[in-house]
Write a protein that holds these residues in place. Structure first.
Motif, mmCIF file in Angstrom:
data_model
loop_
_atom_site.group_PDB
_atom_site.id
_atom_site.type_symbol
_atom_site.label_atom_id
_atom_site.label_comp_id
_atom_site.label_asym_id
_atom_site.label_seq_id
_atom_site.Cartn_x
_atom_site.Cartn_y
_atom_site.Cartn_z
ATOM 1 N N GLY A 96 -16.669 47.701 19.331
ATOM 2 C CA GLY A 96 -16.804 48.533 18.140
ATOM 3 C C GLY A 96 -17.100 49.980 18.474
ATOM 4 O O GLY A 96 -16.519 50.901 17.872
ATOM 5 N N LEU A 97 -17.981 50.200 19.435
ATOM 6 C CA LEU A 97 -18.314 51.576 19.829
ATOM 7 C C LEU A 97 -17.111 52.278 20.441
ATOM 8 O O LEU A 97 -16.841 53.451 20.157
ATOM 9 C CB LEU A 97 -19.475 51.557 20.821
ATOM 10 N N GLU A 99 -13.932 51.696 19.843
ATOM 11 C CA GLU A 99 -12.968 52.028 18.787
ATOM 12 C C GLU A 99 -13.466 53.169 17.916
ATOM 13 O O GLU A 99 -12.676 54.009 17.463
ATOM 14 C CB GLU A 99 -12.673 50.793 17.933
ATOM 15 N N ALA A 100 -14.774 53.224 17.662
ATOM 16 C CA ALA A 100 -15.329 54.317 16.861
ATOM 17 C C ALA A 100 -15.156 55.655 17.569
ATOM 18 O O ALA A 100 -14.813 56.666 16.947
ATOM 19 C CB ALA A 100 -16.806 54.051 16.566
ATOM 20 N N GLN A 103 -11.561 56.676 17.335
ATOM 21 C CA GLN A 103 -11.260 57.131 15.983
ATOM 22 C C GLN A 103 -11.708 58.570 15.763
ATOM 23 O O GLN A 103 -11.012 59.365 15.122
ATOM 24 C CB GLN A 103 -11.934 56.207 14.968
ATOM 25 N N ARG A 207 -18.001 57.100 3.941
ATOM 26 C CA ARG A 207 -17.915 57.763 5.243
ATOM 27 C C ARG A 207 -19.307 57.964 5.827
ATOM 28 O O ARG A 207 -20.306 58.018 5.100
ATOM 29 C CB ARG A 207 -17.208 59.116 5.115
ATOM 30 N N PHE A 212 -16.010 60.323 9.784
ATOM 31 C CA PHE A 212 -15.880 58.915 10.154
ATOM 32 C C PHE A 212 -15.708 58.053 8.910
ATOM 33 O O PHE A 212 -16.663 57.771 8.188
ATOM 34 C CB PHE A 212 -17.090 58.442 10.956
ATOM 35 N N ILE A 214 -15.296 54.731 7.019
ATOM 36 C CA ILE A 214 -15.732 53.359 7.300
ATOM 37 C C ILE A 214 -14.615 52.352 7.077
ATOM 38 O O ILE A 214 -14.432 51.418 7.863
ATOM 39 C CB ILE A 214 -16.971 53.014 6.456
ATOM 40 N N PHE A 217 -12.200 52.268 9.855
ATOM 41 C CA PHE A 217 -12.780 51.561 10.994
ATOM 42 C C PHE A 217 -12.735 50.044 10.798
ATOM 43 O O PHE A 217 -12.265 49.308 11.676
ATOM 44 C CB PHE A 217 -14.221 52.005 11.215
ATOM 45 N N THR A 218 -13.226 49.550 9.659
ATOM 46 C CA THR A 218 -13.276 48.096 9.450
ATOM 47 C C THR A 218 -11.890 47.486 9.360
ATOM 48 O O THR A 218 -11.605 46.462 9.981
ATOM 49 C CB THR A 218 -14.079 47.747 8.186
ATOM 50 N N ARG A 221 -9.311 49.829 12.788
ATOM 51 C CA ARG A 221 -9.726 49.989 14.172
ATOM 52 C C ARG A 221 -10.532 48.806 14.696
ATOM 53 O O ARG A 221 -10.576 48.589 15.895
ATOM 54 C CB ARG A 221 -10.503 51.290 14.340
#
Length: 454
Positions: A96-97, A99-100, A103, A207, A212, A214, A217-218, A221
């Protein structure tokens, strides 16, 4: 559960005419309560039962059923439910980190999403394809140079799914709290019902900070990217177990990766669809993308790890080409509609000028606006024809498992139900928005999904 998918011809502008906060529910309160209870009570254990059946019960639903009957449902489920471990949490947070960071930091073109109900225009950085390439290259590179063995992910898969089940629930609680105390935009709002707010969500574009997003991301990503990573993981695990990869696994993995590549190639188009432009960030969509996508969508490959099938060159190539054709048609449907929108109908569709309906509607501010509804090309066959090749693609990357067990085909069945429901939801919303123009559209394109049938 929501999987990232395109919506109907009116979806992009539908978001602009939707009611501002408080949000309207997608279904009636009764359906909302029923679906939420089912999601909470049935889907988490189903994720674990599917993993257990695929990995430890030889893919046999009967064997899992006998285990539950012998020990009782609760005790039997408790016996097979793995507890989250430190290794599982490290894998999840590490992924997750990573991919964040991608992004946020990878370059990408500026992209404006459709105007929101409150008049906001979300701005994105379109770098999904770059993130996808970096992710796969990094993952394969770590394996190739002996830094990290993807087989570890497979060996701890049950623990990872268990951690995702609980962790994503906590994540959705935090989203609910954020919607109350720190909404990112004026599109946030409460329906006045705690359950509905938690389930359907409060924020349309939540966000963290300014950049960023959200839901990106969910949905994209983490959800879609984990699908690709797990597809590669299953392939590597079978290689390490058997010293070779069966052609059935190669076909399954290739088609999944081609489909996911198509998604990230088209990611900015996805930001104009129902999942992003209409559905709020709640338990329904976020838990689905964080848990259901990595577990259910990857399940045909999970099954093939321990059940290699030798198809032979001719059958393997036939399935591969059929699947690729369906993925291309699905892509071309979206491309055709995007080009129609981009040129305001001044383009060629199948070698001729497009057939269209000019529909007017009123915004919540009382302004009269117009939209063009495409009624030729793929969109003249049915109002949601792109769902047909979508479902067929899933079938073709599942069929290498052949038909010894039913469970690998659960995803195909689930996807069919999901998309048919989505088609109805989108039709209902467009009917409310366009009124008589939508009736004209339906008369011209009478079939909802399958031409000549439905």
């Amino acid at each position: 559960m929501a999987k990232p998918k395109p919506s109907s011809a009116g979806a992009k502008s539908a978001a602009a005419a939707a009611a501002p906060a408080p949000p309207a529910t997608v279904h009636s309160a009764l359906v909302t309560y029923t679906s939420m209870l089912a999601l909470l009570s049935l889907c988490p254990p189903f994720v674990i039962l599917l993993w257990y059946t695929m990995v430890h019960a030889d893919g046999s639903v009967v064997r899992t059923y006998e285990h539950l009957r012998e020990h009782g449902v609760l005790e039997g489920l408790k016996a097979i439910w793995p507890m989250p471990t430190l290794v599982a949490w490290k894998i999840i947070f590490g992924f997750g980190l990573f991919e964040a960071v991608l992004q946020l930091l990878l370059p990408g073109k500026r992209f404006e999403g459709p105007i929101s109900p409150a008049g906001n225009v979300p701005v994105y950085k379109a770098n999904g394809l770059q993130a996808y390439a970096v992710t796969l290259i990094t993952y394969l590179g770590l394996w190739w140079f002996g830094i990290f063995n993807p087989a570890i992910v497979y060996d701890h898969l049950g623990e990872i799914y268990s951690a995702l089940v609980f962790g994503s629930f906590v994540f959705c609680i935090l989203l609910y709290i954020k919607g109350h105390v720190a909404p990112s935009s004026s599109d946030s709002g409460s329906s006045g019902n705690v359950i509905i707010d938690f389930y359907w969500g409060m924020e349309l574009y939540p966000r963290i900070g300014k950049y960023f997003d959200i839901k990106v991301f969910t949905n994209c990503r983490f959800g879609m990217m984990s699908w690709a990573v797990l597809a590669v993981t299953y392939c590597i695990k079978q290689y390490e177990m058997n010293g070779r990869v069966a052609d059935s696994m190669l076909v399954n993995t290739a088609l999944m990766l081609i489909y996911i590549t198509k998604f990230f190639w088209w990611e900015s188009g996805y930001w104009c669809t129902m999942d992003i432009a209409h559905d709020r960030a709640g338990f329904y969509i976020c838990w689905g993308c964080l848990v259901w996508v990595p577990s259910i969508y990857t399940s045909p490959g999970m099954y093939l790890v321990n059940h290699p099938v030798n198809l032979g060159p001719q059958l393997a190539l036939s399935i591969l080409l059929a699947g690729m054709l369906c993925i291309y048609i699905n892509y071309d449907c979206d491309r055709q509609r995007q080009e129609f929108r981009r040129t305001n109908g001044k383009c060629s569709v199948w070698g001729k000028a497009p057939s269209k309906i000019v529909a007017s509607y009123q915004t919540t501010k009382g302004e009269t606006k117009t939209s063009l509804l495409l009624t030729s090309g793929w969109w003249g066959l049915s109002r949601h024809f792109h769902y047909v090749p979508e479902i067929l693609s899933a079938f073709f990357w599942t069929v290498p498992a052949l038909f010894n067990h039913f469970l690998p085909y659960f995803y195909v069945i689930f996807l069919t139900i999901l998309l048919f429901d989505r088609a109805k939801r989108d039709d209902d919303r467009c009917s409310s928005k366009y009124g008589k123009y939508w009736k004209t559209y339906c008369n011209k394109v009478p079939y909802r999904v399958i031409p000549g049938i439905y």
